[in-house]
Scaffold this motif. Sequence first.
Motif, PDB file in Angstrom:
ATOM      1  N   ARG A 176       1.011  -0.658   0.278  1.00  0.00           N
ATOM      2  CA  ARG A 176      -0.066  -0.313  -0.041  1.00  0.00           C
ATOM      3  C   ARG A 176       0.952   1.328  -0.070  1.00  0.00           C
ATOM      4  O   ARG A 176       0.641   2.380  -0.600  1.00  0.00           O
ATOM      5  N   GLY A 177       2.104   0.962   0.775  1.00  0.00           N
ATOM      6  CA  GLY A 177       2.850   2.587   0.618  1.00  0.00           C
ATOM      7  C   GLY A 177       3.254   2.593  -0.717  1.00  0.00           C
ATOM      8  O   GLY A 177       4.076   3.766  -0.901  1.00  0.00           O
ATOM      9  N   LEU A 178       3.953   1.055  -1.315  1.00  0.00           N
ATOM     10  CA  LEU A 178       3.878   1.156  -2.665  1.00  0.00           C
ATOM     11  C   LEU A 178       3.602   2.137  -3.576  1.00  0.00           C
ATOM     12  O   LEU A 178       3.726   2.673  -4.619  1.00  0.00           O
ATOM     13  N   ASP A 179       2.127   2.165  -3.530  1.00  0.00           N
ATOM     14  CA  ASP A 179       1.173   2.002  -4.805  1.00  0.00           C
ATOM     15  C   ASP A 179       1.040   4.131  -3.853  1.00  0.00           C
ATOM     16  O   ASP A 179       0.941   4.571  -4.567  1.00  0.00           O
ATOM     17  N   ASP A 180       1.369   4.330  -2.943  1.00  0.00           N
ATOM     18  CA  ASP A 180       1.200   5.432  -2.792  1.00  0.00           C
ATOM     19  C   ASP A 180       1.958   6.058  -3.260  1.00  0.00           C
ATOM     20  O   ASP A 180       2.449   7.540  -3.574  1.00  0.00           O
ATOM     21  N   LEU A 181       3.564   6.088  -3.179  1.00  0.00           N
ATOM     22  CA  LEU A 181       4.905   6.424  -3.735  1.00  0.00           C
ATOM     23  C   LEU A 181       4.949   6.540  -5.152  1.00  0.00           C
ATOM     24  O   LEU A 181       5.128   7.754  -5.674  1.00  0.00           O
ATOM     25  N   LYS A 182       4.387   5.329  -5.791  1.00  0.00           N
ATOM     26  CA  LYS A 182       3.859   5.255  -7.602  1.00  0.00           C
ATOM     27  C   LYS A 182       2.456   6.999  -8.039  1.00  0.00           C
ATOM     28  O   LYS A 182       3.119   7.275  -8.692  1.00  0.00           O
ATOM     29  N   LEU A 183       1.566   6.686  -6.601  1.00  0.00           N
ATOM     30  CA  LEU A 183       0.677   7.825  -7.445  1.00  0.00           C
ATOM     31  C   LEU A 183       1.046   9.629  -6.599  1.00  0.00           C
ATOM     32  O   LEU A 183       1.032  10.404  -8.142  1.00  0.00           O
ATOM     33  N   SER A 184       2.179   9.415  -6.113  1.00  0.00           N
ATOM     34  CA  SER A 184       2.483  10.625  -6.364  1.00  0.00           C
ATOM     35  C   SER A 184       4.071  11.082  -7.409  1.00  0.00           C
ATOM     36  O   SER A 184       4.222  11.821  -8.295  1.00  0.00           O
ATOM     37  N   PHE A 185       4.567   9.723  -7.799  1.00  0.00           N
ATOM     38  CA  PHE A 185       5.478   9.562  -8.533  1.00  0.00           C
ATOM     39  C   PHE A 185       4.782   9.724 -10.451  1.00  0.00           C
ATOM     40  O   PHE A 185       5.072  10.593 -11.069  1.00  0.00           O
ATOM     41  N   GLU A 186       3.434   9.235 -10.256  1.00  0.00           N
ATOM     42  CA  GLU A 186       2.874  10.073 -11.825  1.00  0.00           C
ATOM     43  C   GLU A 186       2.321  10.639 -12.071  1.00  0.00           C
ATOM     44  O   GLU A 186       2.310  11.596 -12.303  1.00  0.00           O
ATOM     45  N   ALA A 187       1.816  11.644 -10.884  1.00  0.00           N
ATOM     46  CA  ALA A 187       1.046  12.885 -10.624  1.00  0.00           C
ATOM     47  C   ALA A 187       2.759  14.029 -10.876  1.00  0.00           C
ATOM     48  O   ALA A 187       2.644  15.082 -11.177  1.00  0.00           O
ATOM     49  N   LEU A 188       3.753  13.680 -10.169  1.00  0.00           N
ATOM     50  CA  LEU A 188       4.789  14.998 -10.633  1.00  0.00           C
ATOM     51  C   LEU A 188       4.741  14.632 -12.281  1.00  0.00           C
ATOM     52  O   LEU A 188       5.626  15.606 -12.576  1.00  0.00           O
ATOM     53  N   ILE A 189       4.739  13.191 -12.888  1.00  0.00           N
ATOM     54  CA  ILE A 189       5.731  13.034 -13.065  1.00  0.00           C
ATOM     55  C   ILE A 189       4.355  13.840 -14.979  1.00  0.00           C
ATOM     56  O   ILE A 189       4.926  14.287 -15.912  1.00  0.00           O
ATOM     57  N   ASP A 190       2.922  13.444 -13.911  1.00  0.00           N
ATOM     58  CA  ASP A 190       2.227  13.894 -15.487  1.00  0.00           C
ATOM     59  C   ASP A 190       2.257  15.996 -15.841  1.00  0.00           C
ATOM     60  O   ASP A 190       2.153  16.608 -16.514  1.00  0.00           O
ATOM     61  N   GLU A 191       2.670  16.671 -14.325  1.00  0.00           N
ATOM     62  CA  GLU A 191       2.785  17.596 -13.697  1.00  0.00           C
ATOM     63  C   GLU A 191       3.380  18.273 -15.446  1.00  0.00           C
ATOM     64  O   GLU A 191       3.317  19.489 -15.860  1.00  0.00           O
ATOM     65  N   TYR A 192       4.921  17.954 -15.221  1.00  0.00           N
ATOM     66  CA  TYR A 192       5.722  18.122 -16.035  1.00  0.00           C
ATOM     67  C   TYR A 192       5.692  17.691 -17.634  1.00  0.00           C
ATOM     68  O   TYR A 192       6.221  18.608 -18.606  1.00  0.00           O
ATOM     69  N   LYS A 193       4.740  16.644 -17.953  1.00  0.00           N
ATOM     70  CA  LYS A 193       4.729  16.582 -18.948  1.00  0.00           C
ATOM     71  C   LYS A 193       4.022  17.474 -19.697  1.00  0.00           C
ATOM     72  O   LYS A 193       4.202  17.659 -21.267  1.00  0.00           O
ATOM     73  N   HIS A 194       3.238  18.290 -18.607  1.00  0.00           N
ATOM     74  CA  HIS A 194       2.175  19.807 -20.119  1.00  0.00           C
ATOM     75  C   HIS A 194       3.136  20.262 -19.902  1.00  0.00           C
ATOM     76  O   HIS A 194       2.858  21.810 -20.886  1.00  0.00           O
ATOM     77  N   LYS A 195       4.038  21.309 -19.452  1.00  0.00           N
ATOM     78  CA  LYS A 195       4.962  22.337 -19.017  1.00  0.00           C
ATOM     79  C   LYS A 195       6.436  22.529 -19.583  1.00  0.00           C
ATOM     80  O   LYS A 195       6.344  23.383 -19.435  1.00  0.00           O
TER      81      LYS A 195
END
Length: 380
Positions: A171-190
């Motif tokens: 579950r902690g691993l899933d939370d880390l992946k979620l935050s990681f993916e959010a960071l990726i998506d942020e810079y994907k657009h800018k």
Amino acid sequence: MGLTNCILGHYLELCSNKNTDLVYGIYDVRGVNNLKQLMPTKADLNGRDLSKFQIVNSGEFVFNHRTSRNGSKFSIAYNDNADSIICTEDYVVFKVRDDCKEILNTRWLYMFFNRPEFDRYVITNSWGSSTEFYNWEDIKSIEIELPLFSIQQKYAKVYNAMLENQKSYERGLDDLKLSFEALIDEYKHKAKKKNIGSILQEVDCRNANGSITNVQGINITKQFMPSVANTNDVDISKYKVVKKGQFVFSGMQTGRDECIRIALFDKNEPIIISPAYAVLEVIDDNILAEYVMMWFSRKEVDRLGWFMSDGSIRTNLDMDRFYEIEIPVPDLDVQKLIVEIYNVYNVRRDINEKLKSQINDICPILIKGSIEEAKKTKEA
């Protein structure tokens, strides 16, 4: 008496709950792998009548009665989740009878199934010609040594404690992946995009003196693996050398596999690969190789590679088309941050896989321990 010789079928009941009302849909469909786990199905569900699928409730078992070409293992799983799932009508679903749940512990039974000894027993006793089967009647006829229920519970609790620790870690691993993916998506657009042709270039260093003998290939999980090709009598001096920090790419069958076959080599000792592969390295000092590899690990890039593949039978992704792929490239400091989080995620993911493997490995030990304790109880 601490140990009873019995027939397993006396405690089991076949389940036949169909998804008639279509309460469960495509996202609830699961398959069973030979690691004794439920998994998202790989089957094409287009046009399938899900009303014929079987419901597997919490606390129930499900198995695939086909044993051929299954890695010499029996695919059976236990639904220990709170939610029900559905599976194809080809599978068999059963449970411990309600009036036997204080005689046979379901978790102990799953551990009994989750042993190499049981796999060997099933494969030995499967039947058929081109396709071999192990059916419900065969499960029912299994003779087992059943410890006292209290002893079963004792060893099941050990397993459950290990499983809960692993799931908590996951579950902690899933939370880390979620935050990681959010960071990726942020810079994907800018972040400004650059094509791969301006980031990577092909290098061709051959194993001229034949000093390197470690022949590797890459798979669809984007990892290096020992080559499965027969290299006997092959001139390895023509093979390409791969050094740390370099990529290996193969555009073959990208469309078929829906995957861009590429891997980043991160070991100190160089390897060699087939001349059919391309070796690439970063030519821009402001771009990290790990960051590039991170992008090629995303499904969206695999889908793009599938779309860009040619229309031949092999559905290849040619090098010129590969070079056209664009990825967002933020500042170097941002890349370092993203790569650092990504590396932590990968390390923890590997640890989680080891934990799951350890849990599987302990099943034979726990079953043996419970039976030996029951024998001592019987002697006393």
